[in-house]
Design an enzyme around this catalytic site. Sequence first.
Site, PDB file in Angstrom:
ATOM      1  N   SER A 143       0.837  -1.201   0.000  1.00 10.99           N
ATOM      2  CA  SER A 143       0.000   0.000   0.000  1.00 10.99           C
ATOM      3  C   SER A 143       0.863   1.239   0.000  1.00 10.99           C
ATOM      4  CB  SER A 143      -0.865  -0.027   1.266  1.00 10.99           C
ATOM      5  OG  SER A 143      -1.429   1.236   1.508  1.00 10.99           O
ATOM      6  N   TYR A 167      -1.583  -1.142  10.950  1.00  8.10           N
ATOM      7  CA  TYR A 167      -1.885  -1.708   9.628  1.00  8.10           C
ATOM      8  C   TYR A 167      -0.713  -1.447   8.674  1.00  8.10           C
ATOM      9  CZ  TYR A 167      -3.527  -1.710   4.809  1.00  8.10           C
ATOM     10  OH  TYR A 167      -3.610  -1.912   3.453  1.00  8.10           O
ATOM     11  N   LYS A 171       2.241  -3.920   6.591  1.00  8.41           N
ATOM     12  CA  LYS A 171       2.579  -3.888   5.158  1.00  8.41           C
ATOM     13  C   LYS A 171       4.094  -3.721   4.989  1.00  8.41           C
ATOM     14  CE  LYS A 171      -1.361  -4.588   3.489  1.00  8.41           C
ATOM     15  NZ  LYS A 171      -1.619  -5.833   2.804  1.00  8.41           N
TER      16      LYS A 171
END
Length: 350
Positions: A143, A167, A171
């Site tokens: 992302s 989050y 990643k």
Amino acid sequence: MKILVTGGTGYIGSHTVVRLIENKYDVVMLDNLSNSKKDVVDKIDVVIVDNLSNSKEDVVDKIQTITKVKPIFYKADLLDKDAVSKIVKKEKPDAVIHFAGLKAVGESVEQPLRYYHNNITGTVNLLEVMAENGIKDFVFSSSATVYGNPKSVPINENFPLSTTNPYGATKLMIENILRDLYNSDTSMNIAILRYFNPVGAHKSGLIGENPNGIPNNLVPYMMQVAAGKLDYLRVFGDDYKTKDGTGVRDYIHVEDLAEGHLLALKKLKEKPGIVTYNLGTGVGYSVLEMVKEFSSVLGRDLPYKIIARRPGDIDACYADTALAKKEIGFEAKRGLHDMFKDGWNFQKNS
Ligand code: NAD
Ligand code: UD1
């Protein structure tokens, strides 16, 4: 070629599965073969593994309606390594596209351990099973969040990496795991794809994004306002250093994003190694520009109110897309109008 798609009933995964199956038609021209169902079933080369924690099994039927092919589906959790191992041994995929993961930023702040466990352990289990079965080709959903608060825009793949929430940390950690893994085994072929803001839906209106509860992200929220489920859009701040003061992002149609996976897979076959690409359009739109475009698609004004900034938001984030264009020929074809038209078509059907 058989491809295992984790998270394949989810939003981006389901569109990618459709694109993979459609590509198979192009390549092997199934339409020249017998139309009997068995022939078609025998030819399926997509295997979905999903625990359905954020998607529904009927997506598999919808993929079948769109493509006339029913992908093989296993309800399984990547945290259950034995289950994943059994599936991989049975199906013997040549490559893995890994979408499965939890993705809500706010929730990750409240439940960091759940996010680290699900995203990191799930990925490590998957990579271990791949290693045990000699599978080398891997495409990972990363992302633009790994760029943290970028110093400038557009953002290229060499910008410094940092994160501001659990989050995003998962990643970045998975990206680092993949770089370490490649250094330990250069026969691996890995594509790390950094998505910008995926929006829209399949043109059929059958699959799209349907978040539970009140959406956090801009476009799903706008859809629910248009559908009358929410009163008005709350625009988070108009004092950013942008063209009109509202936040600027790089929105990419989910069907263009799906295409990027296919191109990345092809690249891994042609030129093995580890690659990282931004998948965006290279164009940034402000929240107010988004409101204007959606209003024109709707044929009526979308109600909105400017309120305070959302903590943690940045001014602008959009991609430098030159590398993906040069190396894999990736170029987003669909503009904002299609993103809203297709997204709204899906919303009306759901
Ligand atoms: P999604 O939630 O619609 O799809 C993810 C799927 O993974 C779901 O179907 C869920 O049930 C499944 N899943 C989650 N944990 C699992 C586990 N342990 N085992 C098996 N299945 C599991 O999300 P999406 O928007 O399609 O995102 C796909 C990937 O792309 C995610 O990794 C996400 O972090 C990444 N990504 C998404 C965006 C975005 O804005 N949508 C942006 C950048 C990156
Ligand atoms: C989100 C994720 C980020 C991810 C990115 C791409 C959050 C907090 N961050 O960020 O990790 O990498 O998507 O998928 O979820 N906005 C409003 N009103 C709303 C919702 C949003 O004005 O109700 C504004 C935001 O301030 C921002 C823009 O719309 O300027 C886009 O917001 P959003 O869709 O949440 O995406 P990102 O902030 O880019």
